[in-house]
Motif scaffolding. Structure first.
Motif, PDB file in Angstrom:
ATOM      1  N   ASP A  92      32.203  24.664  35.403  1.00 45.45           N
ATOM      2  CA  ASP A  92      31.471  25.135  34.602  1.00 45.45           C
ATOM      3  C   ASP A  92      31.885  26.557  34.081  1.00 45.45           C
ATOM      4  O   ASP A  92      31.668  26.981  32.823  1.00 45.45           O
ATOM      5  N   TYR A  93      32.275  27.276  35.074  1.00 53.05           N
ATOM      6  CA  TYR A  93      32.462  28.594  34.744  1.00 53.05           C
ATOM      7  C   TYR A  93      33.777  28.668  33.880  1.00 53.05           C
ATOM      8  O   TYR A  93      34.006  29.469  32.985  1.00 53.05           O
ATOM      9  N   ALA A  94      34.698  27.907  34.152  1.00 55.10           N
ATOM     10  CA  ALA A  94      35.816  27.835  33.258  1.00 55.10           C
ATOM     11  C   ALA A  94      35.342  27.383  31.860  1.00 55.10           C
ATOM     12  O   ALA A  94      36.068  28.057  30.591  1.00 55.10           O
ATOM     13  N   VAL A  95      34.489  26.535  31.530  1.00 54.92           N
ATOM     14  CA  VAL A  95      33.858  26.081  30.366  1.00 54.92           C
ATOM     15  C   VAL A  95      33.200  27.480  29.595  1.00 54.92           C
ATOM     16  O   VAL A  95      33.147  27.780  28.452  1.00 54.92           O
ATOM     17  N   LYS A 110      43.540  36.532  41.956  1.00 57.41           N
ATOM     18  CA  LYS A 110      42.879  36.683  43.588  1.00 57.41           C
ATOM     19  C   LYS A 110      42.138  35.442  43.596  1.00 57.41           C
ATOM     20  O   LYS A 110      41.903  34.961  44.864  1.00 57.41           O
ATOM     21  N   THR A 111      41.161  35.226  42.638  1.00 57.42           N
ATOM     22  CA  THR A 111      40.228  34.205  42.845  1.00 57.42           C
ATOM     23  C   THR A 111      40.932  32.645  42.934  1.00 57.42           C
ATOM     24  O   THR A 111      40.542  32.013  43.804  1.00 57.42           O
ATOM     25  N   ILE A 112      41.823  32.621  42.025  1.00 56.31           N
ATOM     26  CA  ILE A 112      42.783  31.246  41.872  1.00 56.31           C
ATOM     27  C   ILE A 112      43.397  30.979  43.334  1.00 56.31           C
ATOM     28  O   ILE A 112      43.382  29.888  43.917  1.00 56.31           O
ATOM     29  N   SER A 113      43.631  32.034  43.986  1.00 55.19           N
ATOM     30  CA  SER A 113      44.540  32.180  45.198  1.00 55.19           C
ATOM     31  C   SER A 113      43.571  31.586  46.345  1.00 55.19           C
ATOM     32  O   SER A 113      43.845  30.849  47.099  1.00 55.19           O
ATOM     33  N   GLU A 154      35.247  44.112  44.998  1.00 51.52           N
ATOM     34  CA  GLU A 154      35.687  45.629  44.727  1.00 51.52           C
ATOM     35  C   GLU A 154      36.268  45.491  43.381  1.00 51.52           C
ATOM     36  O   GLU A 154      36.163  46.360  42.424  1.00 51.52           O
ATOM     37  N   MET A 155      37.230  44.396  43.063  1.00 51.00           N
ATOM     38  CA  MET A 155      37.608  44.381  41.589  1.00 51.00           C
ATOM     39  C   MET A 155      36.656  44.020  40.602  1.00 51.00           C
ATOM     40  O   MET A 155      36.909  44.691  39.474  1.00 51.00           O
ATOM     41  N   TYR A 156      35.728  43.207  40.898  1.00 49.22           N
ATOM     42  CA  TYR A 156      34.336  43.156  39.962  1.00 49.22           C
ATOM     43  C   TYR A 156      33.745  44.534  39.662  1.00 49.22           C
ATOM     44  O   TYR A 156      33.788  44.751  38.409  1.00 49.22           O
ATOM     45  N   GLY A 157      33.559  45.362  40.659  1.00 45.76           N
ATOM     46  CA  GLY A 157      32.996  46.528  40.436  1.00 45.76           C
ATOM     47  C   GLY A 157      33.802  47.523  39.617  1.00 45.76           C
ATOM     48  O   GLY A 157      33.525  48.183  38.567  1.00 45.76           O
ATOM     49  N   GLN A 158      35.236  47.474  39.901  1.00 43.00           N
ATOM     50  CA  GLN A 158      36.117  48.355  39.039  1.00 43.00           C
ATOM     51  C   GLN A 158      36.280  47.814  37.728  1.00 43.00           C
ATOM     52  O   GLN A 158      36.410  48.806  36.719  1.00 43.00           O
ATOM     53  N   TYR A 174      31.737  35.466  35.913  1.00 41.06           N
ATOM     54  CA  TYR A 174      32.191  34.130  36.345  1.00 41.06           C
ATOM     55  C   TYR A 174      33.481  33.977  37.298  1.00 41.06           C
ATOM     56  O   TYR A 174      33.347  33.173  37.994  1.00 41.06           O
ATOM     57  N   LEU A 175      34.429  34.744  37.139  1.00 34.52           N
ATOM     58  CA  LEU A 175      35.364  34.895  38.062  1.00 34.52           C
ATOM     59  C   LEU A 175      34.494  35.445  39.702  1.00 34.52           C
ATOM     60  O   LEU A 175      35.347  34.745  40.391  1.00 34.52           O
ATOM     61  N   GLU A 176      33.919  36.437  39.475  1.00 36.87           N
ATOM     62  CA  GLU A 176      33.343  36.764  40.855  1.00 36.87           C
ATOM     63  C   GLU A 176      32.529  35.789  41.346  1.00 36.87           C
ATOM     64  O   GLU A 176      32.549  35.536  42.531  1.00 36.87           O
ATOM     65  N   ARG A 177      31.838  34.958  40.705  1.00 38.84           N
ATOM     66  CA  ARG A 177      30.954  33.786  41.077  1.00 38.84           C
ATOM     67  C   ARG A 177      31.950  32.745  41.692  1.00 38.84           C
ATOM     68  O   ARG A 177      31.534  32.059  42.549  1.00 38.84           O
ATOM     69  N   SER A 178      32.931  32.643  40.972  1.00 38.82           N
ATOM     70  CA  SER A 178      33.916  31.707  41.515  1.00 38.82           C
ATOM     71  C   SER A 178      34.550  31.787  42.921  1.00 38.82           C
ATOM     72  O   SER A 178      34.805  30.991  43.556  1.00 38.82           O
TER      73      SER A 178
END
Length: 219
Positions: free
Chosen positions: A97-100, A127-130, A159-163, A191-195
């Motif tokens: 769903d996040y991809a959509v 990073k998320t995919i890894s 941390e990436m999300y905040g930056q 969406y990436l952070e939630r993934s």
């Protein structure tokens, strides 16, 4: 075929479907980000159209688990495994769903030049995919130690999300005419952070499967 052999055969099929669902969801998230970076509207539309396949895989997993429980009356350890499979399938469907959602943001942005820090989003994607690939591998090999290590990586994504959000806000202040794109890319960031959070969920579910105890990681 005796009852136990039949159960094991059906359980193996469910696990194979879950691995297919997981790989499909992870690949779709990755591809959706590729389309965002390339401003590929046609590709983004294909992600949206492909979501039905992910949904059907989750539904098949759920249906098979229900039938297994109804017909085979599994013992406690088997029942725990079946419940974990259902929950992991739900996590992976959500990643689809996040991809959509990312694909929809890609369509909204259209062919506009990216004025926001798109490379930061790409770093989050990598990073998320890894993390997701690592936790899937840990699940396949039932590796509890790896599950714990993977969950710790969620702090890096946070941390990436905040930056990235801070950088997006700065662009919004400096270029208010681009606020719409900034908002859409902020959603992508979320969406990436939630993934990545779901990768932690998967680690917790694997530990529950292997140890029979609930763990709350990264709290």
């Amino acid at each position: 075929m005796v009852g136990r052999e039949k159960f094991d055969e059906e359980l193996q099929k469910v696990q194979e479907l879950l691995i297919e669902l997981s790989n499909t969801a992870i690949d779709t998230l990755n591809t959706s980000m590729d389309y965002l970076l390339a401003s590929n509207i046609e590709g983004a539309l294909s992600v949206i159209n492909h979501d039905i396949h992910i949904n059907r895989l989750e539904e098949e997993i759920n249906d098979r688990v229900i039938l297994l429980i109804a017909k085979q009356q599994p013992v406690a350890t088997d029942l725990r495994r079946l419940m974990v499979l259902v929950k992991i399938a739900s996590d992976m469907e959500r990643i689809g769903d996040y991809a959509v959602n990312i694909a929809k943001e890609t369509i909204r942005i259209g062919k506009e030049e990216h004025v926001a820090p798109i490379l930061l989003l790409d770093e989050m994607r990598v990073k998320t995919i890894s993390m997701l690939k690592q936790i899937l591998d840990a699940f396949i090999h039932e590796n509890a130690d790896e599950a714990k290590k993977i969950a710790k990586q969620d702090d890096e994504v946070d941390e990436m999300y905040g930056q990235t959000i801070r950088a997006l806000l700065n662009v919004g202040v400096e270029k208010p005419e681009q606020l719409s794109q900034v908002t859409q890319l902020s959603f992508v960031c979320r969406y990436l952070e939630r993934s990545a959070d779901h990768a932690t969920n998967l680690a917790e579910r694997l530990l529950y499967l292997l140890k029979g105890k609930h763990y709350e990681l990264n709290n």
